[in-house]
Design an enzyme around this catalytic site. Sequence first.
Site, PDB file in Angstrom:
ATOM      1  N   GLY A   1       3.253  -8.766   1.889  1.00  0.00           N
ATOM      2  CA  GLY A   1       2.458  -8.725   0.657  1.00  0.00           C
ATOM      3  C   GLY A   1       2.759  -9.880  -0.284  1.00  0.00           C
TER       4      GLY A   1
ATOM      5  CD  GLU B   1       8.360  -6.683  -1.956  1.00  0.00           C
ATOM      6  OE1 GLU B   1       8.769  -7.337  -0.962  1.00  0.00           O
ATOM      7  OE2 GLU B   1       7.312  -6.011  -1.925  1.00  0.00           O
TER       8      GLU B   1
ATOM      9  CE  LYS C   1      10.634  -5.150   0.637  1.00  0.00           C
ATOM     10  NZ  LYS C   1       9.283  -4.579   0.703  1.00  0.00           N
TER      11      LYS C   1
ATOM     12  CE  LYS D   1       3.992  -1.082   7.947  1.00  0.00           C
ATOM     13  NZ  LYS D   1       4.238  -1.187   6.512  1.00  0.00           N
TER      14      LYS D   1
ATOM     15  CB  SER E   1      -0.939  -0.011   1.211  1.00  0.00           C
ATOM     16  OG  SER E   1      -0.192  -0.129   2.413  1.00  0.00           O
ATOM     17  CB  THR E   2       3.965   2.351   1.684  1.00  0.00           C
ATOM     18  OG1 THR E   2       3.395   1.909   2.919  1.00  0.00           O
ATOM     19  CG2 THR E   2       4.670   3.677   1.878  1.00  0.00           C
TER      20      THR E   2
ATOM     21  N   GLY F   1       8.187  -0.495   0.215  1.00  0.00           N
ATOM     22  CA  GLY F   1       7.822  -0.428   1.626  1.00  0.00           C
ATOM     23  C   GLY F   1       8.556  -1.484   2.429  1.00  0.00           C
TER      24      GLY F   1
END
Length: 227
Positions: free
Chosen positions: A100, A106, A97, A124, A30-31, A85
């Site tokens: 998601g 990533e 991380k 975070k 979302s970020t 993010g």
Amino acid sequence: SPQNTWKQLAGNAAAELIQEGMVVGLGTGSTAAYLVQAMAQRIQQGLQIKGAVASSLATYDLANSLHIPMTDLDEHPELDIYIDGADEIDPQFRLIKGAGGALLREKILASAARRFVVIADSSKKVTQLGHIYPLPVEVVPLAKTPITLQLTRLGAEVKIRQHNNIPFITDNHNYILDCTFPQGISDPAQLDAQIHSIVGVVETGLFINMVSQVIIGGPEGVQIFSR
Ligand code: DER
């Protein structure tokens, strides 16, 4: 919610780092979505980038729908900047991380980038990794049970990530094992090495020695931390 406002603050600030002619890696979550939207606006206002590489099919679809010119690592094996993010960020800029589900691509993009900038809301920031989010580990499906056994021996409580009551399948057709360490992760580098030595493990959500800058959105506005 205030948290979304803070995520948007961080995403907008990161979009200002993108310069003419750059090859940009786009994160997932979302970020990162706020960054993608802010970057799309700058492109509509005339910013010319060489292209963007997506860290997930979801991010590809969002960026493409916003008419961002997309490219890939075969055309551009080195990125000028990767912006993404994180679930947890510690004082040494080490990350967890993967909430998601996109941690493998990533990490591939983060390692291909000259500069990796993390964007996050202030929730975070942690003092020690592993107390809020589980550590995601991407594994080859057929090895999921022996790997679970070995992760348990490392002190983890292991759960296979589910989606609609079946195992979640990543963009790379693998499974994710979410590992909870009740005492937190005291030595992230050692744990990452131990997990990588388990055959069938594809990648972990521990990002160590990869982050150049952290942009935090919070009640005090935007804070930028550089290494
Ligand atoms: O899954 C991921 O790695 C995401 O980048 C995650 O770490 C951050 O997602 P969020 O911006 O939606 O909190």
